[in-house]
Design a protein around this motif. Structure first.
Motif, PDB file in Angstrom:
ATOM      1  N   LYS A 188       0.837  -1.205   0.000  1.00  0.00           N
ATOM      2  CA  LYS A 188       0.000   0.000   0.000  1.00  0.00           C
ATOM      3  C   LYS A 188       0.875   1.260   0.000  1.00  0.00           C
ATOM      4  O   LYS A 188       0.583   2.237  -0.696  1.00  0.00           O
ATOM      5  CB  LYS A 188      -0.894  -0.029   1.247  1.00  0.00           C
ATOM      6  N   ASP A 193      -2.484   5.536  -2.223  1.00  0.00           N
ATOM      7  CA  ASP A 193      -3.945   5.470  -2.231  1.00  0.00           C
ATOM      8  C   ASP A 193      -4.469   6.892  -2.037  1.00  0.00           C
ATOM      9  O   ASP A 193      -4.468   7.422  -0.933  1.00  0.00           O
ATOM     10  CB  ASP A 193      -4.451   4.557  -1.110  1.00  0.00           C
ATOM     11  N   GLU A 206       0.143  -1.146  -8.542  1.00  0.00           N
ATOM     12  CA  GLU A 206      -0.134  -2.284  -7.654  1.00  0.00           C
ATOM     13  C   GLU A 206       0.670  -3.523  -8.026  1.00  0.00           C
ATOM     14  O   GLU A 206       1.242  -4.190  -7.155  1.00  0.00           O
ATOM     15  CB  GLU A 206      -1.631  -2.610  -7.683  1.00  0.00           C
TER      16      GLU A 206
END
Length: 877
Positions: A188, A193, A206
């Protein structure tokens, strides 16, 4: 606290804002009587009940964010203020959601400086140490980092309109994402994000992030091997932005050791269905959730005044008193106990509710002496008195009773609809709650409910009339909507004759044509498949035949009409599939469907609804006559089966361009008014002006395009919408619209004025005062606001057209009756009236139609009704 006293017990931890947010965007907007948006609360509760039933936990806690800078975001000043602001419609639901949870005895936890996931992370670790089984419910995949063998993360998602929940223990995270829950944080951090203010590392997505962490286990280890990283682009990015990667990791890491007061005993689940919660659910109007409660609605004091009447002499006295009262509320109690739900409307009476004072509320029961016929006759007689008779759905009541003085009748349902036309349905208990602050318990015995309903009708008449007066809609109610109730009732009783043999033949012809098309489609595809299966059809078109424009979704290729229509001109198989779909719809809905509605008298007695559409248009059901696809000849042919009685013909009257004429009147645009006053071809004039072409040289294509612009303007069409309609570029469409507004500047000023009025007042209105609320204009969502602007432009026009048609129907019906004619209105569709006309009365009926329709409103331009006649609806049209 004893050591591991919660061993093997289960706790459910809910991420409050996350689940509210998911519910808010997953469920269409709902509002209660107070105007409070409730969709997020409703969705949250449904998800909560579903998970409680599945997990059966002993403990439950809901964590909320406190919307103040949190510790993690204070660390990184540049990122703390970039979060997308919460939609106002959602924001107002948050405090109410908390009140509902508290009323249910559910523990809420929130702490300034901590986010909900920090609270949940800490509680999940504490719970695991106590030996508990922890279930975390959140729509945020960040929480997957908390998964262990004892901590399960449940993530709800919407699939084909239904909520499904994905479950993740540590092994499930590894299987799905190729990394452990702890490594998930690093993935992450690398990919970032934006929705959670985690910047990530530029150029790393990703797939690359996952590959890096699978190989190196952490950002730190990857950085120590940065020269070996593949691809080189990722190595360069990590080298240059390692500080950002570390910052992102700190932002992505949930605090599992936060300090805040909490004892697990506080989360023990008790009785969730409390009296206080029940009252909240009632206030929020979550009727289908009330069945979960085993509590009684607080008794209203009026119940002490309910009187059951079982003797005829007592009933006579009640009706005699009622006849002298200013207003009488009437409610009918159906004997539905031994009747299948499908036939509830046909059930006989078991009683009648009568109310005409705070201490005059009666339930008069049927008996051997007081039969259903006796009670209905007494109510009919009551309609001859000086009392105002107030009922819910007068048109439905007229199937049982006669109303002798229509002018003394008040329809509570119609009044409530006028005051809030956006509500999908109104029931008596809605009106009692919204306007009288009266709660009617769903579980009451039928005889008590009937008393409540009668009392509601009695009280609501005054309250609703005052509200109509306040909203300046009293004249609309008295002069248009109430008289229309009786006009529609007459139309439903009359019905329209159907040629059953012709209908059968039409269905058979459609069936043959459908079979023929099937064979042609299979020949072109060189294989057989289920044409009605979007999945199979998508595979055939976009994989086997390799047609362009295939859009693959999770469920397969889209075969929506807009996609197929683009392909149809170049690919015969696609045009045949579109034709197949149209014919299949015609056969199932009309050829086969209409047959189910034919009564013993050979006629269809459909239902005309005046409390359904937000604009005021009349709709029809059982069957729906307004969706017959008349643009295609095979669709128009269905009208051949609608025929008049022997000795009659159909006379059809259709308003010509009524909405454009209303636009000319309301806008006051001199050029548009002049064109209509001179009875010129409005579309050719518009084409001449917009395309800068002499009137005589306007081509048919230019006229068609101008027609699309004329009608599109009424509906607030955008350059994108017009470009789709005319198959031109968006730029060209925008130029058409600009030129239109240059030609008719009054129209532009009028439409802009309606939008401005709507934004300031929350509604727009027709020239007759009909209001159309537009909550979308204040929405935080751009698409919703744009929709609201189109509604603001169109509703005053479309609503006025509906009002004018209603006035015309009322006047035509009265004129036919007052002259003692046998002709009658049988169908109304949009701007069209169909009259079943005695052959000897054709000319006088045409005169009546012309007079009443063309003078239904006093506009600055003439109203024109085009008339024709024939031996079927097809011929008459």
């Amino acid at each position: 606290m004893n050591e591991r006293q919660y061993e093997n017990q289960k706790i459910l931890l809910i991420d409050g804002h996350s689940i509210l947010n998911r519910a808010f965007y997953g469920i269409p907007d709902l509002t209660n009587a107070e105007g409070l948006h409730t969709n997020a609360i409703y969705g949250f509760l449904n998800i909560l009940f579903k998970v409680l039933e599945e997990e059966k936990p002993e403990y439950l806690t809901v964590a909320f964010d406190v919307h103040a800078p949190t510790f993690r975001h204070e660390m990184f000043e540049d990122y703390k203020g970039t979060r997308k602001p919460m939609a106002e419609e959602l924001r107002q639901q948050v405090p109410v959601m908390k009140e509902v949870l508290q009323a249910m005895g559910i523990r809420i936890v929130e702490q300034a400086g901590l986010e909900a996931d920090d609270l949940i992370g800490t509680l999940s670790k504490r719970g695991e140490k106590e030996g508990m089984n922890v279930v975390v419910l959140s729509g945020d995949r960040d929480l997957l980092q908390l998964a262990t063998e004892k901590v399960k993360i449940r993530i709800p998602k919407t699939k084909q309109g239904r909520t499904e929940v994905e479950d993740y223990l540590a092994a499930d995270v590894k299987e799905k994402y190729q990394v452990t829950p702890q490594e998930f944080i690093d993935v992450k951090a690398l990919m970032g994000d934006s929705s959670d203010n985690i910047p990530g590392v530029p150029s790393i997505g990703e797939k690359t992030a996952t590959k890096i962490i699978v190989e190196y286990g952490s950002i730190e280890n990857a950085y120590s091997h940065v020269e070996e990283l593949k691809p080189p682009r990722a190595a360069k990015a990590l080298k240059e932005h390692y500080d950002m990667a570390q910052m992102s990791k700190a932002l992505a890491t949930i605090n599992v050791d936060a300090d805040f007061p909490y004892e697990f005993s506080e989360g023990k689940i008790g009785n969730l269905y409390t009296q206080e919660a029940y009252e909240y659910f009632q206030r929020l109007q979550f009727k289908n959730l009330l069945g979960r409660f085993d509590v009684e609605s607080p008794a209203n004091q009026i119940e002490d005044q309910f009187r059951e009447i079982t003797k005829e002499e007592e009933a006579e006295a009640v009706f005699e008193k009622a006849a002298g009262a200013p207003c009488v509320g009437i409610a009918f109690e159906k004997d539905t106990e031994n009747v299948l739900p499908l036939f509830k409307d046909q059930a006989g009476l078991s009683g009648i509710g009568v109310a005409f004072g705070e201490d005059q509320i009666y339930n008069i029961r049927t008996s051997d002496t007081m039969t259903e016929t006796y009670l209905l006759e007494k109510v009919t007689s009551l309609t001859e008195s000086r009392a105002v008779i107030s009922m819910f759905d007068v048109k439905a009541a007229m199937k049982q009773i006669q109303i002798r003085k229509p002018e003394n009748t008040f329809d509570v349902h119609v009044a409530a609809y006028l005051l809030n036309p956006l509500k999908s349905a109104y029931e008596t208990d809605d009106i009692a709650h919204e306007y009288l602050d009266l709660n009617i318990d769903e579980k009451l015995p039928a005889e008590k409910k009937t008393c409540y309903e009668a009392y509601t009708m009695f009280r609501a008449e005054k309250v609703l009339r005052e509200k109509l007066r306040e909203y300046e809609m009293e004249a609309l109610f008295d002069e248009i909507e109430m008289p229309l109730v009786f006009t529609l009732s007459d139309m439903e009783k009359a019905g329209v004759r159907i040629a059953a043999d012709q209908l059968k033949m039409y269905g058979s012809e459609l069936g043959d044509k459908i079979e023929e098309l099937e064979k042609e489609i299979y020949d072109l595809a060189q294989e057989t498949f289920n044409i009605n299966s979007p999945k199979q059809l998508g595979v055939v078109l976009f994989e086997h035949l390799e047609l362009p424009h295939g859009k693959k979704t999770k469920t397969g290729y889209s075969t929506a009409a807009d996609i197929l229509e683009k392909l149809a001109p170049d690919y015969p198989i696609v045009s045949k599939i579109l034709e197949y779909r149209q014919l299949a719809k015609l056969k199932s809905t009309y050829a086969d469907g209409l047959a189910n509605f034919i009564s013993d008298d050979g006629r269809i007695h459909g239902t005309f609804n005046q409390t359904v559409t937000a604009t005021g248009r009349i709709s029809s059901t059982e069957p729906n006559l307004q969706n017959i696809p008349i643009r295609m000849e095979l669709g128009r042919l269905i009208r051949k089966v609608f025929i008049p009685e022997e000795g009659y013909v159909f006379v059809d009257a259709d308003y010509s361009q009524i909405e454009l004429r209303i636009l000319a009147h309301c806008s006051g645009d001199e050029a548009l008014i002049h064109a209509y006053q001179e009875a010129q071809d409005i579309h050719r004039i518009t084409a001449s002006q917009v395309f800068h072409t002499p009137f005589e040289e306007v081509t048919d294509l230019q006229r068609r395009n101008a027609k699309a612009v004329n009608f599109g303007i009424v509906y607030g069409i955008s350059s994108f919408g017009l470009s789709q309609d005319l198959s031109i570029t968006r730029k060209e469409a925008g130029e058409y619209i600009d030129r239109y507004f240059e030609t008719y500047p009054g129209v532009k000023a009028y439409l802009d004025g309606e939008v401005a009025f709507g934004k300031e007042n929350g509604y727009v209105k027709t020239m007759f005062g009909r209001r159309r609320p537009i909550p979308e204009l204040s929405s935080s969502n751009f698409m919703q606001r744009s929709f609201g602007e189109r509604v603001a432009m169109n509703s005053p026009i479309q609503g006025a057209a509906a009002d004018i048609m209603k006035i015309a129907m009322i006047r035509v019906g009265r004129a036919l009756r007052s002259r003692g004619l046998k002709s009658r209105i049988v169908i109304q569709v949009h701007d069209e009236l169909l009259i079943e006309t005695k052959k000897e009365e054709v000319e006088i009926v045409k005169q009546i139609l012309k007079e009443e329709m063309e003078h239904a409103a006093d506009l600055r331009v003439p109203l024109i009704a085009d008339m024709s006649q024939g031996s079927s609806w097809y011929e008459a049209k």
